[in-house]
Design a protein around this motif. Structure first.
Motif, PDB file in Angstrom:
ATOM      1  N   LEU A 176      -3.533  -0.164   7.894  1.00 32.64           N
ATOM      2  CA  LEU A 176      -3.228  -1.413   7.203  1.00 32.64           C
ATOM      3  C   LEU A 176      -1.967  -1.970   7.841  1.00 32.64           C
ATOM      4  O   LEU A 176      -0.978  -1.253   8.014  1.00 32.64           O
ATOM      5  CB  LEU A 176      -3.010  -1.174   5.710  1.00 32.64           C
ATOM      6  N   HIS A 222       1.477  -6.562   6.420  1.00 32.50           N
ATOM      7  CA  HIS A 222       1.479  -6.640   4.965  1.00 32.50           C
ATOM      8  C   HIS A 222       2.144  -7.939   4.506  1.00 32.50           C
ATOM      9  O   HIS A 222       3.272  -8.237   4.894  1.00 32.50           O
ATOM     10  CB  HIS A 222       2.242  -5.459   4.361  1.00 32.50           C
ATOM     11  N   LEU A 276      -5.360  -2.780  -5.299  1.00 34.28           N
ATOM     12  CA  LEU A 276      -4.105  -3.503  -5.094  1.00 34.28           C
ATOM     13  C   LEU A 276      -4.218  -4.992  -5.405  1.00 34.28           C
ATOM     14  O   LEU A 276      -3.203  -5.666  -5.580  1.00 34.28           O
ATOM     15  CB  LEU A 276      -3.615  -3.306  -3.658  1.00 34.28           C
ATOM     16  N   TYR A 301      -9.734  -0.060  -1.572  1.00 36.73           N
ATOM     17  CA  TYR A 301      -8.370   0.193  -2.042  1.00 36.73           C
ATOM     18  C   TYR A 301      -7.558  -1.102  -2.079  1.00 36.73           C
ATOM     19  O   TYR A 301      -6.883  -1.405  -3.069  1.00 36.73           O
ATOM     20  CB  TYR A 301      -7.708   1.209  -1.124  1.00 36.73           C
ATOM     21  N   VAL A 302      -7.671  -1.892  -1.026  1.00 33.26           N
ATOM     22  CA  VAL A 302      -6.879  -3.118  -0.915  1.00 33.26           C
ATOM     23  C   VAL A 302      -7.352  -4.183  -1.910  1.00 33.26           C
ATOM     24  O   VAL A 302      -6.542  -4.800  -2.615  1.00 33.26           O
ATOM     25  CB  VAL A 302      -6.948  -3.657   0.524  1.00 33.26           C
ATOM     26  N   TYR A 330      -5.401  -7.552  -3.486  1.00 34.82           N
ATOM     27  CA  TYR A 330      -5.221  -8.554  -2.435  1.00 34.82           C
ATOM     28  C   TYR A 330      -6.401  -9.519  -2.458  1.00 34.82           C
ATOM     29  O   TYR A 330      -7.507  -9.166  -2.886  1.00 34.82           O
ATOM     30  CB  TYR A 330      -5.102  -7.879  -1.065  1.00 34.82           C
ATOM     31  N   PRO A 350       0.834  -1.214   0.000  1.00 35.17           N
ATOM     32  CA  PRO A 350       0.000   0.000   0.000  1.00 35.17           C
ATOM     33  C   PRO A 350       0.861   1.253   0.000  1.00 35.17           C
ATOM     34  O   PRO A 350       1.800   1.365   0.795  1.00 35.17           O
ATOM     35  CB  PRO A 350      -0.814  -0.131   1.286  1.00 35.17           C
ATOM     36  N   ARG A 359      -0.669 -11.936  -0.971  1.00 31.79           N
ATOM     37  CA  ARG A 359      -1.798 -11.017  -1.139  1.00 31.79           C
ATOM     38  C   ARG A 359      -2.752 -11.050   0.054  1.00 31.79           C
ATOM     39  O   ARG A 359      -3.971 -11.157  -0.097  1.00 31.79           O
ATOM     40  CB  ARG A 359      -2.542 -11.312  -2.441  1.00 31.79           C
ATOM     41  N   ILE A 361      -3.520  -8.995   3.850  1.00 32.95           N
ATOM     42  CA  ILE A 361      -3.251  -7.789   4.635  1.00 32.95           C
ATOM     43  C   ILE A 361      -4.339  -7.668   5.700  1.00 32.95           C
ATOM     44  O   ILE A 361      -5.423  -8.255   5.569  1.00 32.95           O
ATOM     45  CB  ILE A 361      -3.204  -6.550   3.720  1.00 32.95           C
ATOM     46  N   TYR A 373      -8.388 -10.118   3.275  1.00 36.18           N
ATOM     47  CA  TYR A 373      -8.367  -8.902   4.097  1.00 36.18           C
ATOM     48  C   TYR A 373      -8.796  -9.313   5.496  1.00 36.18           C
ATOM     49  O   TYR A 373      -9.930  -9.752   5.699  1.00 36.18           O
ATOM     50  CB  TYR A 373      -9.335  -7.901   3.484  1.00 36.18           C
TER      51      TYR A 373
END
Length: 232
Positions: free
Chosen positions: A107, A110, A149, A144-145, A151, A24, A115, A117, A154
């Motif tokens: 966050l 990581h 990104l 966003y994640v 991932y 991130p 992938r 977070i 989560y």
């Protein structure tokens, strides 16, 4: 989906064209009700301390590894460390109507190789709790994640005794996966850690629920929700 190999053993489904996700890097995430900004001591610390200090007691800090902070200087010292940290990566939650910081979330842990977070250090002041801003802040970060990104997992973890956090995770679409007994020690006491997760497979359904709930038409003239958030 479970497949078998040449020996007849069950194995996980293939993940083609696999590559790590990016770390991130976003410094600002903008929404309708709030904006997430990478925490900055000079811009945010005083507002955050004032928002937290307005609470009549310190119960919001019970299940956190830090706080409560008795003076503005002690909070600024912590915020200075937080602002320099890449993991956890702390964001201030800014109320778009007042431009004041009312809480933080981060966050952390990581793992771009797999992938994965985690969202953590969620410290929402009383004026932020149970508002459209608090829900949108969570949505902005998970979007966003998972969207930007890429991932695929989560995570949300909390003290197993922290009932408000457990309920928040379930409301936001996370699935309870179990409790790790005697996982950590903090503030001189044991913590059994409850694990929750939201995967990229869950995300389309959860994202749709968030978008319906956050629509301005879902709130009356006093800002009260008309329909609850249905993430299941």
């Amino acid at each position: 989906m479970i497949t078998t190999n040449e020996y007849g053993q069950p194995i996980g489904c293939p993940v083609p064209d696999w590559s790590p996700a990016a770390l991130p890097k976003a410094t600002i995430l903008s929404g309708r009700y709030c904006t997430l900004e990478l925490i900055d001591v000079d811009r945010h610390a005083d507002d955050l301390y004032a928002a937290y200090a307005a609470a009549p007691d310190d119960r919001d800090w019970t299940y956190l590894p830090v706080g409560p902070f008795r003076t503005p200087e002690s909070y600024r010292a912590w915020a200075d460390v937080a602002a320099k940290s890449d993991d956890p990566r702390h964001y201030a939650v800014i109320d778009n109507a007042t431009c004041r910081a009312l809480g933080t979330l981060s966050l952390m842990r990581h793992d771009p190789i797999n992938r994965v977070i985690e969202v953590g250090y969620v410290v929402f002041s009383r004026s932020l709790q149970r508002t459209p801003i608090s829900t949108e802040a969570q949505y902005l970060l998970m979007s966003y994640v998972l969207n930007e990104l890429g991932y695929r997992r989560y995570e949300w973890k909390c003290d197993n005794l922290n009932e408000p956090s457990r309920k928040a995770a379930e409301r936001l679409g996370f699935t309870y996966e179990g409790t790790f007994r005697q996982a950590t020690v903090y503030k001189g006491r044991n913590r059994d850690t409850a694990w929750f997760a939201l995967t990229d497979r869950d995300w389309p359904r959860v994202r749709h629920a968030f978008e319906l709930w956050l629509d301005p038409r879902n709130f009356d003239s006093d800002g009260r929700q008309l329909e609850v958030l249905h993430t299941r």
